[in-house]
Design an enzyme around this catalytic site. Structure first.
Site, short mmCIF file in Angstrom:
data_model
loop_
_atom_site.label_atom_id
_atom_site.label_comp_id
_atom_site.label_asym_id
_atom_site.label_seq_id
_atom_site.Cartn_x
_atom_site.Cartn_y
_atom_site.Cartn_z
N SER A 229 -2.44 -13.64 -14.07
CA SER A 229 -1.48 -13.28 -15.07
C SER A 229 -0.38 -12.68 -14.35
O SER A 229 -0.22 -12.18 -13.13
CB SER A 229 -2.15 -12.25 -15.93
OG SER A 229 -2.28 -11.22 -15.35
N LYS A 230 0.80 -12.75 -15.28
CA LYS A 230 2.03 -12.27 -14.60
C LYS A 230 2.02 -10.53 -14.24
O LYS A 230 2.71 -10.12 -13.44
CB LYS A 230 3.34 -12.21 -15.82
CG LYS A 230 3.45 -13.89 -15.81
CD LYS A 230 4.58 -13.86 -17.03
CE LYS A 230 4.76 -15.52 -17.22
NZ LYS A 230 5.79 -15.61 -18.39
N ARG A 231 1.16 -10.00 -14.84
CA ARG A 231 1.01 -8.52 -14.44
C ARG A 231 0.44 -8.27 -13.23
O ARG A 231 0.56 -7.26 -12.43
CB ARG A 231 0.14 -7.87 -15.85
CG ARG A 231 0.81 -7.64 -17.10
CD ARG A 231 -0.05 -7.14 -18.09
NE ARG A 231 -1.09 -7.83 -18.57
CZ ARG A 231 -2.16 -7.57 -19.31
NH1 ARG A 231 -2.09 -6.31 -19.82
NH2 ARG A 231 -3.06 -8.37 -19.45
N LYS A 232 -0.65 -9.03 -12.82
CA LYS A 232 -1.23 -8.98 -11.66
C LYS A 232 -0.85 -9.94 -10.51
O LYS A 232 -1.00 -9.50 -9.33
CB LYS A 232 -2.70 -9.31 -11.94
CG LYS A 232 -3.45 -8.27 -12.70
CD LYS A 232 -5.08 -8.70 -12.64
CE LYS A 232 -6.08 -7.62 -13.18
NZ LYS A 232 -7.32 -7.95 -13.01
N ALA A 236 2.28 -16.20 -11.00
CA ALA A 236 1.91 -16.89 -12.35
C ALA A 236 3.14 -17.11 -13.14
O ALA A 236 3.28 -17.88 -14.10
CB ALA A 236 1.23 -15.77 -13.39
#
Length: 479
Positions: A229-232, A236
């Site tokens: 994901s873009k947060r991790k 992404a």
């Protein structure tokens, strides 16, 4: 998804359709569509039909197809497969909270089923603008064939909303209608949509339509096996790869390997480096690995280096230009002379790079003014007591090399890498008795300003005699 879609479409001589599914207006972003075109185009994954180029089933934006969906909704309502729901968002939230507290299965409780608008209005939690929900039967189709996974079982769905209060269909209705009307034969999507497939199969059944074949791809995972994901993981975000200096063909190669076995050579050996065309020619859904692959950036970096080294030097130099311009190494309109020098430098550094973003530091010394060359602290720190004597010897012998009739990278006569290396080895290795591994460090620092740099003798040839001597003198004066 686009890569595997396109590989199959090309192999089957089919059409790869780009459809913008923008019915979720709460998440809509004006720039998303342009980014989609840009990044898929950068990867070389070009579509045959789409909003920007048209096609026989235009329009290809779902927000422009609202009139197409309405008759299907009316038919489902008329035949009892769907119903109006007037429940407010507040009531639905309270319902879910109660279900969770009492550990009941979550899902709509069907308060509106069988009621007229007036009957429902007399009850709490009424919203004047209804949605339309599917009326899921007791025996929905929970098992279906997947071209990757074989027989797949999915959980029982609840009464899914298919038409929202704003008049937009949800994904579930829109894709079923559009896939039918556009003649889609194969739907390739992520495995998170397995649980939704029974809803789609019901809609196909109710509407008397032939469903397409489904292929649910594995989801990419981080090193901790969580969903990427873009947060991790910044990877992404597809534009991140271009920013970091990855080649599109290397990324395509890498993405194919994540869920597909390597190609095979004539002897049956694994070949991990291949082109999109080679991937497409041998594509087979049965070989796709359904287990979520780990996104290994080290493997991608290795592949990127291999693809960098495979480029013709001229093309490699042109790939460097955007990164050099962004870092103010070259102007946006370099002269022919600068381009010629860049190509010569590119030949030196091509085998030493894994990412295109490494280029500015390696190229900058060849385009900076001699009196503006900065010496890195770590390069100056490694200079030894004999550095002055080494530079003095180099200045003496290099000054005697004729700089007329200069070749390019060791060709021709005069100031070239071959003559430079011969003179410096004679003067420093033999004359001063310094081992080769230590002999040229001060010269490398003087010429490039860095401890690690492109090959020294070729660098001196590209810089020319005047610049090389000026840089040697500058470092000598600073000791």
């Amino acid at each position: 998804m686009s890569l595997f879609n396109l590989a199959f479409a090309r192999q089957q001589d089919g059409q790869f359709v780009l459809r913008v599914e923008d019915t979720d207006r709460a998440r809509f972003r004006e720039d998303s569509e342009a980014q989609l075109y840009d990044t898929l185009g950068w990867l070389g994954l070009f579509w045959d039909e789409g909003p920007d180029i048209g096609g026989p089933f235009a329009p290809y934006r779902q927000s422009e197809r609202l009139d197409t969906y309405r008759p299907y909704v009316e038919r489902l309502l008329a035949e009892g497969f769907a119903y109006h729901c007037w429940c407010s968002t507040e009531r639905l939230a309270q319902m879910r909270e109660m279900q969770q507290k009492t550990k009941q299965p979550t899902g709509y409780d069907r308060l509106c089923v069988g009621k007229t608008r007036d009957e429902r209005a007399a009850l709490p939690g009424f919203n004047d603008t209804p949605v339309v929900r599917m009326l899921i039967p007791d025996d929905p189709p929970l098992v279906f064939d997947d071209v990757i996974r074989g027989k797949v079982s999915a959980p029982r769905p609840d009464d899914q909303v298919i038409l929202k209060g704003d008049g937009f269909p949800t994904y579930h209705l829109a894709v079923v209608v559009d896939d039918h009307e556009m003649g889609i034969t194969h739907v390739v999507r992520g495995e998170e949509w397995i649980s939704s497939t029974p809803k789609h199969l019901l809609l196909y059944r109710w509407l008397g339509l032939e469903p397409p074949k489904f292929a649910h791809m594995p989801l990419l995972r981080n090193a901790d096996k969580s969903k990427i994901s873009k947060r991790k993981n910044p990877a992404a975000r597809l534009t991140w790869f271009r920013e970091q200096g990855y080649l599109p063909e290397a990324l395509v190669n890498f993405l194919a390997l994540l869920a597909y076995p390597p190609q095979q050579d004539a002897e049956g050996n694994d070949v991990e480096v291949f082109s999109f065309d080679e991937f497409s020619q041998t594509f087979d859904w049965s070989k796709v690995n359904p287990i979520g692959p780990i996104f290994d950036l080290k493997k991608l970096e290795w592949l990127n280096g291999v693809h960098i080294r495979s480029l013709p030097v001229g093309e490699f130099a042109s790939r460097l230009l955007p990164y050099l311009e962004a870092d103010d190494v070259l102007s946006s309109h370099p002269s022919l002379g600068e381009l010629g020098r860049l190509e010569a430098v590119a030949a030196l550094i091509q085998t030493r790079m894994a990412l295109l973003t490494e280029a500015p530091a390696l190229v900058r010394p060849f385009f900076v003014a001699d009196d503006q060359l900065a010496i890195d602290d770590d390069a100056r720190a490694q200079l030894k007591d004999d550095s002055g004597a080494v530079i003095d010897a180099a200045l003496h012998v290099l000054g005697d090399i004729d700089d007329h009739g200069t070749g390019v990278l060791g060709t021709g006569s005069g100031w070239n890498a071959t003559a430079i290396e011969s003179a410096l080895r004679t003067a420093i290795v033999e004359g001063l008795g310094i081992k080769p591994r230590f002999a040229f460090g001060p010269l490398r620092t003087a010429v490039s300003g860095a401890r690690i740099s492109p090959p020294l003798f070729e660098s001196m040839e590209i810089l020319g005699k005047t610049s090389t001597l000026a840089r040697l003198r500058a470092l000598r004066d600073s000791l």
